[in-house]
Design a protein around this motif. Structure first.
Motif, PDB file in Angstrom:
ATOM      1  N   MET A   1       0.832  -1.213   0.000  1.00  0.00           N
ATOM      2  CA  MET A   1       0.000   0.000   0.000  1.00  0.00           C
ATOM      3  C   MET A   1       0.865   1.261   0.000  1.00  0.00           C
ATOM      4  N   TYR A   2       1.987   1.219   0.666  1.00  0.00           N
ATOM      5  CA  TYR A   2       2.878   2.374   0.721  1.00  0.00           C
ATOM      6  C   TYR A   2       3.509   2.638  -0.651  1.00  0.00           C
ATOM      7  N   MET A   3       3.881   1.562  -1.344  1.00  0.00           N
ATOM      8  CA  MET A   3       4.570   1.684  -2.624  1.00  0.00           C
ATOM      9  C   MET A   3       3.615   1.902  -3.810  1.00  0.00           C
ATOM     10  N   PHE A   4       2.339   1.590  -3.638  1.00  0.00           N
ATOM     11  CA  PHE A   4       1.390   1.648  -4.750  1.00  0.00           C
ATOM     12  C   PHE A   4       1.375   2.994  -5.479  1.00  0.00           C
ATOM     13  N   PRO A   5       1.263   4.134  -4.779  1.00  0.00           N
ATOM     14  CA  PRO A   5       1.229   5.415  -5.506  1.00  0.00           C
ATOM     15  C   PRO A   5       2.507   5.696  -6.300  1.00  0.00           C
ATOM     16  N   SER A   6       3.678   5.412  -5.711  1.00  0.00           N
ATOM     17  CA  SER A   6       4.908   5.696  -6.450  1.00  0.00           C
ATOM     18  C   SER A   6       5.101   4.758  -7.629  1.00  0.00           C
ATOM     19  N   VAL A   7       4.743   3.501  -7.466  1.00  0.00           N
ATOM     20  CA  VAL A   7       4.874   2.557  -8.571  1.00  0.00           C
ATOM     21  C   VAL A   7       3.895   2.926  -9.686  1.00  0.00           C
ATOM     22  N   THR A   8       2.675   3.298  -9.319  1.00  0.00           N
ATOM     23  CA  THR A   8       1.678   3.679 -10.315  1.00  0.00           C
ATOM     24  C   THR A   8       2.124   4.908 -11.095  1.00  0.00           C
ATOM     25  N   SER A   9       2.679   5.893 -10.411  1.00  0.00           N
ATOM     26  CA  SER A   9       3.116   7.097 -11.118  1.00  0.00           C
ATOM     27  C   SER A   9       4.343   6.826 -11.995  1.00  0.00           C
ATOM     28  N   THR A  10       5.130   5.812 -11.646  1.00  0.00           N
ATOM     29  CA  THR A  10       6.331   5.492 -12.418  1.00  0.00           C
ATOM     30  C   THR A  10       6.027   4.632 -13.647  1.00  0.00           C
ATOM     31  N   ILE A  11       5.251   3.571 -13.468  1.00  0.00           N
ATOM     32  CA  ILE A  11       5.048   2.636 -14.583  1.00  0.00           C
ATOM     33  C   ILE A  11       3.632   2.635 -15.146  1.00  0.00           C
TER      34      ILE A  11
ATOM     35  N   THR B   1      -0.857   2.713 -14.443  1.00  0.00           N
ATOM     36  CA  THR B   1      -1.842   1.893 -13.749  1.00  0.00           C
ATOM     37  C   THR B   1      -1.880   0.464 -14.276  1.00  0.00           C
ATOM     38  N   GLN B   2      -1.948   0.305 -15.583  1.00  0.00           N
ATOM     39  CA  GLN B   2      -2.044  -1.036 -16.157  1.00  0.00           C
ATOM     40  C   GLN B   2      -0.821  -1.877 -15.799  1.00  0.00           C
ATOM     41  N   ASN B   3       0.363  -1.310 -15.932  1.00  0.00           N
ATOM     42  CA  ASN B   3       1.584  -2.057 -15.590  1.00  0.00           C
ATOM     43  C   ASN B   3       1.678  -2.339 -14.097  1.00  0.00           C
ATOM     44  N   THR B   4       1.119  -1.455 -13.274  1.00  0.00           N
ATOM     45  CA  THR B   4       1.106  -1.704 -11.828  1.00  0.00           C
ATOM     46  C   THR B   4       0.266  -2.931 -11.513  1.00  0.00           C
ATOM     47  N   PHE B   5      -0.892  -3.027 -12.169  1.00  0.00           N
ATOM     48  CA  PHE B   5      -1.742  -4.197 -11.923  1.00  0.00           C
ATOM     49  C   PHE B   5      -1.138  -5.468 -12.510  1.00  0.00           C
ATOM     50  N   LEU B   6      -0.436  -5.361 -13.630  1.00  0.00           N
ATOM     51  CA  LEU B   6       0.272  -6.521 -14.178  1.00  0.00           C
ATOM     52  C   LEU B   6       1.382  -6.965 -13.228  1.00  0.00           C
ATOM     53  N   LEU B   7       2.120  -5.992 -12.681  1.00  0.00           N
ATOM     54  CA  LEU B   7       3.158  -6.303 -11.698  1.00  0.00           C
ATOM     55  C   LEU B   7       2.544  -6.958 -10.462  1.00  0.00           C
ATOM     56  N   GLY B   8       1.425  -6.412 -10.000  1.00  0.00           N
ATOM     57  CA  GLY B   8       0.744  -7.003  -8.848  1.00  0.00           C
ATOM     58  C   GLY B   8       0.309  -8.433  -9.115  1.00  0.00           C
ATOM     59  N   GLY B   9      -0.216  -8.690 -10.312  1.00  0.00           N
ATOM     60  CA  GLY B   9      -0.607 -10.047 -10.675  1.00  0.00           C
ATOM     61  C   GLY B   9       0.579 -10.994 -10.721  1.00  0.00           C
TER      62      GLY B   9
ATOM     63  N   ILE C   1       3.753 -15.296  -8.091  1.00  0.00           N
ATOM     64  CA  ILE C   1       4.989 -15.757  -7.455  1.00  0.00           C
ATOM     65  C   ILE C   1       4.721 -16.136  -5.996  1.00  0.00           C
ATOM     66  N   GLY C   2       3.944 -15.309  -5.301  1.00  0.00           N
ATOM     67  CA  GLY C   2       3.602 -15.611  -3.907  1.00  0.00           C
ATOM     68  C   GLY C   2       2.803 -16.900  -3.772  1.00  0.00           C
TER      69      GLY C   2
END
Length: 123
Positions: free
Chosen positions: A52-62, A64-72, A77-78
């Motif tokens: 949750m802490y990293m979500f805004p910075s990751v979203t602004s960097t890569i 929204t779509q890539n953030t959700f792909l990264l999350g998936g 992996i988990g």
């Protein structure tokens, strides 16, 4: 909205609920169960906080779509790590674990990862 929340809680109990609450309560030796259960739970909460802490910075960097792909990808992996690193156990394994850890809890890993012949027939 209440129905969606109900579905989410139901499916949450199938995966994360089992690995966070049920399995640790069964496989940790009684002498250290509360400590290990707390550490297991804290690790999950720390991961959620970092996400949750990293979500805004990751979203602004890569984006929204890539953030959700990264999350998936991270979720996959988990899930894979959970399947690989969670030992299979039966009631017989838990009984051997209880007997083996009465005087020495350092053998917990050896008991959980060693499969007895009758465990393979049951499990």
């Amino acid at each position: 909205l209440v129905l969606i929340f109900g579905f989410q809680k139901t499916f949450d109990a199938f995966g994360p609920g089992a690995t966070t609450f049920i399995i640790p309560a069964e496989i940790f030796p009684s002498a250290v169960r509360a400590t290990c259960h707390g550490a297991s739970s804290a690790a999950g909460k720390l991961g959620a906080f970092i996400g949750m802490y990293m979500f805004p910075s990751v979203t602004s960097t890569i984006g929204t779509q890539n953030t959700f792909l990264l999350g998936g990808a991270l979720y996959s992996i988990g899930a894979l790590l959970t399947c690989v690193l969670t030992p299979c156990y039966t009631e017989a394994t838990l009984m051997r674990l209880r007997v083996a850890t009465r005087s020495d809890i350092t053998c917990t890993t050896k008991v959980l990862w060693k499969r007895a012949p009758h465990d393979l027939a049951v499990g």
